[in-house]
Design an enzyme around this catalytic site. Structure first.
Site, PDB file in Angstrom:
ATOM      1  N   LYS A 209       0.842  -1.203   0.000  1.00  0.00           N
ATOM      2  CA  LYS A 209       0.000   0.000   0.000  1.00  0.00           C
ATOM      3  C   LYS A 209       0.880   1.257   0.000  1.00  0.00           C
ATOM      4  CE  LYS A 209      -3.619   2.119   2.791  1.00  0.00           C
ATOM      5  NZ  LYS A 209      -4.622   1.903   3.834  1.00  0.00           N
ATOM      6  N   GLU A 215      10.615  -4.710   4.430  1.00  0.00           N
ATOM      7  CA  GLU A 215      10.650  -6.142   4.093  1.00  0.00           C
ATOM      8  C   GLU A 215      10.295  -6.346   2.617  1.00  0.00           C
ATOM      9  OE1 GLU A 215       9.094  -4.817   6.711  1.00  0.00           O
ATOM     10  OE2 GLU A 215       8.937  -6.221   8.395  1.00  0.00           O
ATOM     11  N   GLY A 269      -4.984  -2.046   5.046  1.00  0.00           N
ATOM     12  CA  GLY A 269      -4.182  -3.182   4.599  1.00  0.00           C
ATOM     13  C   GLY A 269      -4.854  -4.517   4.856  1.00  0.00           C
ATOM     14  N   ARG A 270      -5.351  -4.714   6.072  1.00  0.00           N
ATOM     15  CA  ARG A 270      -5.937  -6.017   6.420  1.00  0.00           C
ATOM     16  C   ARG A 270      -7.337  -6.203   5.823  1.00  0.00           C
ATOM     17  NH1 ARG A 270      -4.958  -2.718  10.406  1.00  0.00           N
ATOM     18  NH2 ARG A 270      -6.504  -1.990  11.898  1.00  0.00           N
ATOM     19  N   GLU A 355      -5.024  -6.987  15.143  1.00  0.00           N
ATOM     20  CA  GLU A 355      -4.499  -5.694  14.710  1.00  0.00           C
ATOM     21  C   GLU A 355      -5.602  -4.629  14.801  1.00  0.00           C
ATOM     22  OE1 GLU A 355      -1.892  -5.997  11.295  1.00  0.00           O
ATOM     23  OE2 GLU A 355      -2.305  -3.937  10.758  1.00  0.00           O
ATOM     24  N   HIS A 386      -5.099 -33.186  17.788  1.00  0.00           N
ATOM     25  CA  HIS A 386      -3.969 -33.988  18.273  1.00  0.00           C
ATOM     26  C   HIS A 386      -2.893 -33.105  18.885  1.00  0.00           C
ATOM     27  CE1 HIS A 386      -5.559 -37.608  16.275  1.00  0.00           C
ATOM     28  NE2 HIS A 386      -6.103 -36.687  15.486  1.00  0.00           N
ATOM     29  N   LYS A 514       7.696  -1.002  12.208  1.00  0.00           N
ATOM     30  CA  LYS A 514       8.342  -0.636  10.942  1.00  0.00           C
ATOM     31  C   LYS A 514       9.543   0.274  11.194  1.00  0.00           C
ATOM     32  CE  LYS A 514       4.358  -1.209   7.879  1.00  0.00           C
ATOM     33  NZ  LYS A 514       3.530  -0.662   6.824  1.00  0.00           N
TER      34      LYS A 514
HETATM   35  C1  G6Q Z   1      -2.652  -3.857   7.831  1.00  0.00           C
HETATM   36  C2  G6Q Z   1      -1.437  -3.269   8.281  1.00  0.00           C
HETATM   37  C3  G6Q Z   1      -0.175  -3.973   7.869  1.00  0.00           C
HETATM   38  C4  G6Q Z   1       0.248  -3.680   6.441  1.00  0.00           C
HETATM   39  C5  G6Q Z   1       1.684  -4.156   6.248  1.00  0.00           C
HETATM   40  C6  G6Q Z   1       2.180  -3.919   4.848  1.00  0.00           C
HETATM   41  O1  G6Q Z   1      -3.750  -3.424   8.066  1.00  0.00           O
HETATM   42  O2  G6Q Z   1      -1.405  -1.919   7.982  1.00  0.00           O
HETATM   43  O3  G6Q Z   1      -0.243  -5.360   8.048  1.00  0.00           O
HETATM   44  O4  G6Q Z   1      -0.611  -4.297   5.535  1.00  0.00           O
HETATM   45  O5  G6Q Z   1       2.497  -3.523   7.169  1.00  0.00           O
HETATM   46  O6  G6Q Z   1       2.115  -2.584   4.506  1.00  0.00           O
HETATM   47  P1  G6Q Z   1       2.271  -2.115   3.019  1.00  0.00           P
HETATM   48  O7  G6Q Z   1       1.160  -2.698   2.230  1.00  0.00           O
HETATM   49  O8  G6Q Z   1       2.216  -0.619   3.054  1.00  0.00           O
HETATM   50  O9  G6Q Z   1       3.591  -2.623   2.541  1.00  0.00           O
END
Ligand code: G6Q
Length: 549
Positions: A209, A215, A269-270, A355, A386, A514
């Site tokens: 996003k 990462e 994001g989620r 989150e 199990h 981050k």
């Molecule tokens: C979700 C969070 C988080 C995000 C990641 C990746 O709601 O904001 O999990 O999706 O940190 O972020 P980017 O999509 O900006 O790389």
């Protein structure tokens, strides 16, 4: 002001006193007394899903009081407010409109007075064109070969959704297309995927996003180098696309904006699997199936928006969670899909729930005086029977469970599916009923044990029961039902956030993560010996430096 009243309100007090008179009530007695109990506490979602919540520690009064609490918190207004596009993500001053992505009503959705539906439709049209071009070999790699390996590079919300959904819909994958996911910055994640692939047939989807996540960018750079080393710089245009809200950063990374699929800051994001972030899903299962997933989510949105609270599935599930979390002192729950395709659903929901509602400050900036989001964990049944089910049956912790199971399997091989179904149904029953010491003794007697053995073993073999579970019975795990199921949990989490008066749509803890590593990274890279952390962190950095010398 309103929020300070959450746990001081009339409905809250009513629930507290109800709990005092109710806490010793046994579900097995409630079932024995009321032959209609299952029907009373079951809801149907069209002809695709049945939610049986009768095996919860509730009676009609409990549900009435819980719904009073929801009304007192003006839940119905808050639902309207989210769908209308009000800026309910108050700390980031953003609307929360993942629901617009699956808006099938034909009606406009306004953000700052502008209808966002045409932009959403345009991105879907671009996704359709591109996914079909890849699937049918019209969009080829640099050397003219078909792109058959799809690698999504992303993390958190830009990984868990497409990863979980592509796995859940594996049965719908186009033959010959394979999907891979690289999320962890651990070089192993990259290496293990790249080792399997041929650059000429690989398409990288960089999903971020913000397009600033270390990462993802690190993994993307490594993959880019791997490709360029093999095929040269011009190959990038045919092997890299981006999913992002940040065109500037996409350009800087060296991806042509024509190869960028846009989404917007009103999609968290989620909550983004419905957006361009779902491109890997669209390529794997086709845009028609992606559309069916949106249809299922839209049907759940409509149910959530219009059903009375008493029959509203996300509201019921949310309020049961409130009952356990805030009145019974149970701060955890487990999601157990009895379906191999749904094996990653618990990890996906872990992010969605924890989150969103792992917050200790309310929307007025006050520290809350009640518990908020629970700990969620889970795994696929029967495997988990199990492992951690021992604690769920006999531990001192009560863990309410959501059992999710399809009546019809995609793989009806022999009697596998009947065995699976028998297991999930038996678990719910056993957790509810338990086994008294007397019943355990009788069983031991029947098994021919001696008097001494019976006396010794009977308590070990007893089960307290009265352990709650919901059974979410799906007709089949298809795109429509999966869409509805995910939307159901999204709305459940939303409702709980409203009750707790928190902002379910920011993630300051994730933002912190981050930044934190950025202080230590140069110290490791440059072997800095002058360190100014706490003594433990200083010593650990030095130990790492010594090991790596
Ligand atoms: C979700 C969070 C988080 C995000 C990641 C990746 O709601 O904001 O999990 O999706 O940190 O972020 P980017 O999509 O900006 O790389």
């Amino acid at each position: 002001m309103f929020s300070r009243l959450v746990n001081k309100s009339k409905a809250w007090h009513k629930l507290k006193s109800h709990y005092k008179s109710f806490r010793k009530v046994e579900m097995r007695d409630l079932f024995a007394r009321d032959s209609e109990r299952a029907a009373r506490f079951t809801e149907k979602f069209g002809d695709t899903m049945i939610v049986d919540y009768s095996k919860n520690r509730i009676n009609a009064k409990t549900m009435e009081y819980l719904m009073n609490l929801a009304r007192e918190r003006r839940l119905e207004d808050k639902i309207k407010s989210m769908f209308r596009g009000d800026k309910i993500n108050i700390t980031e001053n953003r609307a929360v409109l993942h629901t617009a992505l699956r808006n099938r009503s034909g009606k406009p959705v306004l953000v700052n007075g502008r209808d966002i539906m045409p932009e959403i439709e345009a991105v879907y049209a671009k996704m359709r064109r591109f996914s079909e071009d890849v699937r049918f070999g019209r969009f080829k790699g640099h050397t003219g070969k078909k792109l058959v390996n799809i690698v999504n590079i992303g993390i958190g919300g830009s990984d868990l959704g497409p990863f979980m959904v592509t796995e859940a819909l594996k049965k719908y994958w186009m033959k010959g297309i394979n999907c891979y996911f690289i999320s962890n910055v651990d070089g192993t994640a990259c290496a293990e995927v790249l080792n399997k692939l041929d650059p000429e047939t690989t398409l990288f989807i960089v999903a971020s996003k913000t397009f600033t996540t270390i990462e993802t960018l690190t993994n993307a750079r490594t993959c880019r180098k791997w490709l360029v080393d093999a095929l040269g710089e011009p190959a990038v245009a045919k092997h890299f696309v981006a999913l992002s809200t940040n065109e500037e950063e996409v350009k800087k990374f060296g991806i042509n904006p024509e190869n960028m699929f846009e989404f917007w800051d009103f999609v968290g994001g989620r909550y983004s699997v419905w957006s361009a972030i779902g491109l890997s899903v669209a390529i794997a299962v086709g845009m028609d199936n992606f559309d069916k997933m949106l249809d299922g989510a839209y049907a759940m949105d409509e149910h959530f928006r219009t059903a009375p609270l008493e029959h509203n599935i996300p509201v019921i599930l949310a309020m049961l969670g409130i009952w356990y979390n805030n009145f019974m002192g149970i701060h955890r729950y487990a999601v157990i899909p009895y379906d191999q395709y749904l094996q990653y659903l618990p990890s996906y929901l872990q992010q969605l729930d924890m989150e969103s509602n792992g917050k200790f400050v309310d929307i007025n900036g006050e520290i809350v005086k009640y518990d908020t989001g629970p700990v969620l964990f889970g795994g696929a049944g029967t495997n988990v029977q199990h492992s951690f089910f021992q604690l769920i049956h006999q531990g001192t912790e009560i863990v309410p469970c959501d059992f999710i199971v399809p009546a019809i399997s995609h793989n009806e091989i022999g009697d596998h599916h009947e065995i699976l179904l028998a297991n999930v149904l038996a678990q719910g029953e056993a957790l509810m009923k338990g086994k008294t010491v007397k019943e355990a003794a009788e069983e031991l007697k029947k098994a021919g044990k001696s008097k001494e053995e019976i006396e010794f073993l009977k308590k070990f073999k007893s089960f307290s029961g009265n352990r709650p579970s919901n059974t979410i019975l799906l007709k089949k795990v298809d795109p429509y039902t999966l869409g509805a199921l995910i939307a159901m949990y999204e709305h459940k989490v939303f409702v709980q956030g409203i009750i707790w008066n928190i902002d379910s749509f920011d993630q300051m803890g994730v933002e912190l993560g981050k930044k934190l590593a950025l202080n230590i990274l140069p110290e490791l890279q440059n072997n800095v010996y002058e360190l100014h952390h706490d003594s433990s962190t200083n010593a650990l950095i030095k130990a790492v430096q010594n090991f790596r010398r």
